[in-house]
Design a protein around this motif. Sequence first.
Motif, short mmCIF file in Angstrom:
data_model
loop_
_atom_site.label_atom_id
_atom_site.label_comp_id
_atom_site.label_asym_id
_atom_site.label_seq_id
_atom_site.Cartn_x
_atom_site.Cartn_y
_atom_site.Cartn_z
N SER A 1 0.83 -1.21 0.00
CA SER A 1 0.00 0.00 0.00
C SER A 1 0.86 1.26 0.00
N LYS B 1 2.09 1.57 -3.56
CA LYS B 1 1.01 2.03 -4.45
C LYS B 1 0.80 3.53 -4.31
N LEU B 2 0.76 4.04 -3.09
CA LEU B 2 0.59 5.47 -2.87
C LEU B 2 1.77 6.24 -3.46
N SER B 3 2.97 5.71 -3.29
CA SER B 3 4.17 6.36 -3.84
C SER B 3 4.13 6.38 -5.36
N GLU B 4 3.65 5.29 -5.97
CA GLU B 4 3.53 5.26 -7.44
C GLU B 4 2.58 6.35 -7.92
N GLU B 5 1.49 6.54 -7.20
CA GLU B 5 0.50 7.55 -7.60
C GLU B 5 1.03 8.96 -7.40
N LEU B 6 1.57 9.24 -6.22
CA LEU B 6 1.98 10.61 -5.90
C LEU B 6 3.30 11.02 -6.55
N ALA C 1 4.56 9.43 -9.36
CA ALA C 1 4.57 8.95 -10.75
C ALA C 1 5.76 8.02 -10.99
N GLU D 1 8.00 5.01 -12.06
CA GLU D 1 8.07 4.04 -13.15
C GLU D 1 8.66 2.75 -12.59
#
Length: 154
Positions: free
Chosen positions: A76, A79-84, A86, A88
Amino acid sequence: MKLSQVKENLTKLDNVEFQLENGKYVPENFHVTEVGLVNRRFIDCGGTMRNETVVNFQLWDANDYEHRLKPAKLLSIIKLSEELLALEDLEVEVEYQNLTIGRYGLGFNGKQFILTSKTTACLARDACGVPNVKQNLSLNLRGKSECSPNSGCC
């Protein structure tokens, strides 16, 4: 190890464990205090501009000995880090404090994540005159020396 591989491996685990290459474990009460996107822009000793981008996990162990980071929680956070951020699908580097803050690569042995040693290297060997191939040395291990003590060869 790329971020996608970390996530895939986390889905197979009941516990998150990190181990150093020497066999020592990161204490099980560690925290992932940061997930970051680190971009290094630098010039090597030959004058070439370079760019290195990695996903960075920072591990920290505190005195809260009951803390245990579970795979779902780390997923989780990722996932949050990927969203905030961006993020790759980049290589993952881990910061962990041993005697000082160390930067490690990341491997996986099927059960634990392994903090792998990273080394420095000359990226402009031609400009520095560093040979690209290791020199082969002939060692005499039979007990007889083929050079005299004052010749400078031993």
